[in-house]
Design a protein around this motif. Sequence first.
Motif, PDB file in Angstrom:
ATOM      1  N   PHE A  60       0.833  -1.203   0.000  1.00  0.00           N
ATOM      2  CA  PHE A  60       0.000   0.000   0.000  1.00  0.00           C
ATOM      3  C   PHE A  60       0.870   1.257   0.000  1.00  0.00           C
ATOM      4  N   SER A  61       1.903   1.289   0.838  1.00  0.00           N
ATOM      5  CA  SER A  61       2.794   2.451   0.903  1.00  0.00           C
ATOM      6  C   SER A  61       3.539   2.650  -0.412  1.00  0.00           C
ATOM      7  N   ARG A  62       3.935   1.548  -1.055  1.00  0.00           N
ATOM      8  CA  ARG A  62       4.624   1.667  -2.343  1.00  0.00           C
ATOM      9  C   ARG A  62       3.725   2.295  -3.399  1.00  0.00           C
ATOM     10  N   VAL A  63       2.465   1.843  -3.446  1.00  0.00           N
ATOM     11  CA  VAL A  63       1.532   2.394  -4.430  1.00  0.00           C
ATOM     12  C   VAL A  63       1.302   3.876  -4.186  1.00  0.00           C
ATOM     13  N   VAL A  64       1.114   4.252  -2.932  1.00  0.00           N
ATOM     14  CA  VAL A  64       0.880   5.668  -2.603  1.00  0.00           C
ATOM     15  C   VAL A  64       2.092   6.516  -2.971  1.00  0.00           C
ATOM     16  N   GLN A  65       3.283   6.024  -2.684  1.00  0.00           N
ATOM     17  CA  GLN A  65       4.500   6.783  -2.995  1.00  0.00           C
ATOM     18  C   GLN A  65       4.683   6.947  -4.497  1.00  0.00           C
ATOM     19  N   GLN A  66       4.400   5.900  -5.273  1.00  0.00           N
ATOM     20  CA  GLN A  66       4.562   5.985  -6.715  1.00  0.00           C
ATOM     21  C   GLN A  66       3.551   6.937  -7.343  1.00  0.00           C
ATOM     22  N   GLN A  67       2.328   6.962  -6.837  1.00  0.00           N
ATOM     23  CA  GLN A  67       1.285   7.764  -7.464  1.00  0.00           C
ATOM     24  C   GLN A  67       1.253   9.199  -6.968  1.00  0.00           C
ATOM     25  N   TRP A  68       1.620   9.430  -5.722  1.00  0.00           N
ATOM     26  CA  TRP A  68       1.506  10.770  -5.142  1.00  0.00           C
ATOM     27  C   TRP A  68       2.863  11.403  -4.826  1.00  0.00           C
ATOM     28  N   HIS A  69       3.946  10.645  -4.931  1.00  0.00           N
ATOM     29  CA  HIS A  69       5.297  11.161  -4.647  1.00  0.00           C
ATOM     30  C   HIS A  69       5.392  11.739  -3.235  1.00  0.00           C
TER      31      HIS A  69
END
Length: 643
Positions: free
Chosen positions: A183-192
Amino acid sequence: MFDSDYEISDADDDLFASHVDEDEGEVKKHSAHGKEKLEEEEEESEPDDLWAPDSEDEKVNVRFKTFKEEDLKDPKFKVGQMFETIDMLRKAIREYSCLQRRAIKMPINDKRRLCAKCSGADDCPFYLWASYNKSRDSWMIKKFNEKHTCSRKFKVSAFTANFVADKYLESFRADQDMNLKNFSRVVQQQWHMTPGRSKMQRARRLAMKTIYGDEEEQYKLLWDYEVEDTTNWTWFLQTLKNDLGIVNTAPWTLMSDKQKGLINAVKDQFPESEHRFCVRHMWQNFQQVFRSDALKNALWTIARSSTVAKYERSMEYMKALNPDAHAWLDKLDPKTWVHLEARELPVLSMFGRVKNQMMTRHYSKGKEAAVMTGIITPKIKKKLDKNMELANNSFVEGAGDGLFKVSEVVCTTPTYYIVDLKSRTCTCKRWEKSGIPCPHAISCIRHDDKDPVTYVDKCYSVDMYKKAYGHIVYPCKDKTEWEKMHGPIILPPTFQRQARSSTLRQGVLAQQLLALQQERNKAQEERKIAIPEAKYEAQLRKQEEAVVGKIEQEKKKAELAQTRALQAAAKREERKAQAEFTRKLKKELAEKRKREAEERKIAQKKEAADLKAAKRDKYSAKMSHANQDNLQPLQQDEPSTQT
């Protein structure tokens, strides 16, 4: 700057207005000579500091665009832009803050006005001012400066757990097992952005709450979706039998809730099957009529009874609590109570989940087993230690050959059990069910000066634990790398409603009936050849009388045992009430003595204080008399001041 989930929310207008001065944040009116009419569409070359009319009296012939819900994907602000509600404006500002990674604050945010500034740098010129436009019944951006001199942030206060949960609600609905790391990886990739682990946990919890809440609401509507009566349930069970090709219903067991019409349908379509009822569903029906925590605990105590005697005692306790509840349960056969819980997934998802759970479980349990010491596993050792402590309430009388009579004292009333160490059984049934010696068995093992660990089932040994989790469950490749087997296409089960009484079913039943009649006739002929008819009938009558006599005898024993149990229960309750009365009396006496001691202590302190005050007054009076005696000679020696 803090990344917090406790910013002023959409529902806090009244709270904000009550703590913020009305005149705070007022922006000075633009000078009259600086005002110009707005263009219908603003160009990129417009000045940085834009404006719009501050009141309805200043009319400008411009058609302002209203901000729509779909504009939230990439919000753009312009002077004169209209918002139907203040909530939409706030949501757009928060969306802009997260997308642009700008630290936007709203120092003025009440029911009539809103001011947004960038706090990323002290000199950042970003500014937005909006207020309510009465003539349009909406909110209008009056002033706006879109420039930023600050750098983009990796954490902004608008990126709250609620915001993240709303954005990834559908993702969690599709994959409810997504862990925090992914979940954290997806958020970081999409929202920086790099939100903390606690925020991700809160976001996932909020999303799952929303998902399960939606499903619960849908389940509530199921009661209105279809009428549950005997006709519908009969059709369903008939279809189930036809699909599964069930002819002989004796080997099948059905587990269900006690729905309307279901019991009659089961008796009609599955006459030889055993029909059991889920205790959890039974409780849901039970609590609709009988609402009480005491009755709930009593019901689950009945369901967990391991022996007939415990079941009867628990039922008697329920009868004492509520006779109507006892009558409701007494209609149900206790043999039909089961604890049923199941979950369903699509077939490949189910296989994948089961295999992943097995793989991770074997890995973690294998690591635990590598550091284990001793004979039995630590968890079982804790349970055994607890039973060893409880064994202190059990007293043993040996009978020989591994048999013991154990009396367990509970509430001053002993209960007797029989323990057989050779067969590893106890009449409480807990040893047989768990494989761990119960407190009664441990008291007997201790009586023989043996180690209780040696009587624990070998399935709980460390060696067996290591063998169970010693092998590896290999992970599966990605579906794109699966080898094509080129087998026949497998389709989901199709539904085809069949006639209620098919010719094939009638033929099978006729064959079964004929076979049973032939077997019965053959057995009768063999018995008649071996035994004369009169003697055969006499033997049957004798067997029947013996069975009836045995039933009557068992019935009398059961009635006598029940009478004794009731008498013993009454005596226990009487002793319990007497003990409770004695305890309360002792408590009141102790409290009374404590109060009297405190009163005596206070009186002694008061008496000591009075004595001390009296001594002080006496001493003061004595000193006063002494001073007067010393002053009298001096007054006589003084010359007269009179002329």
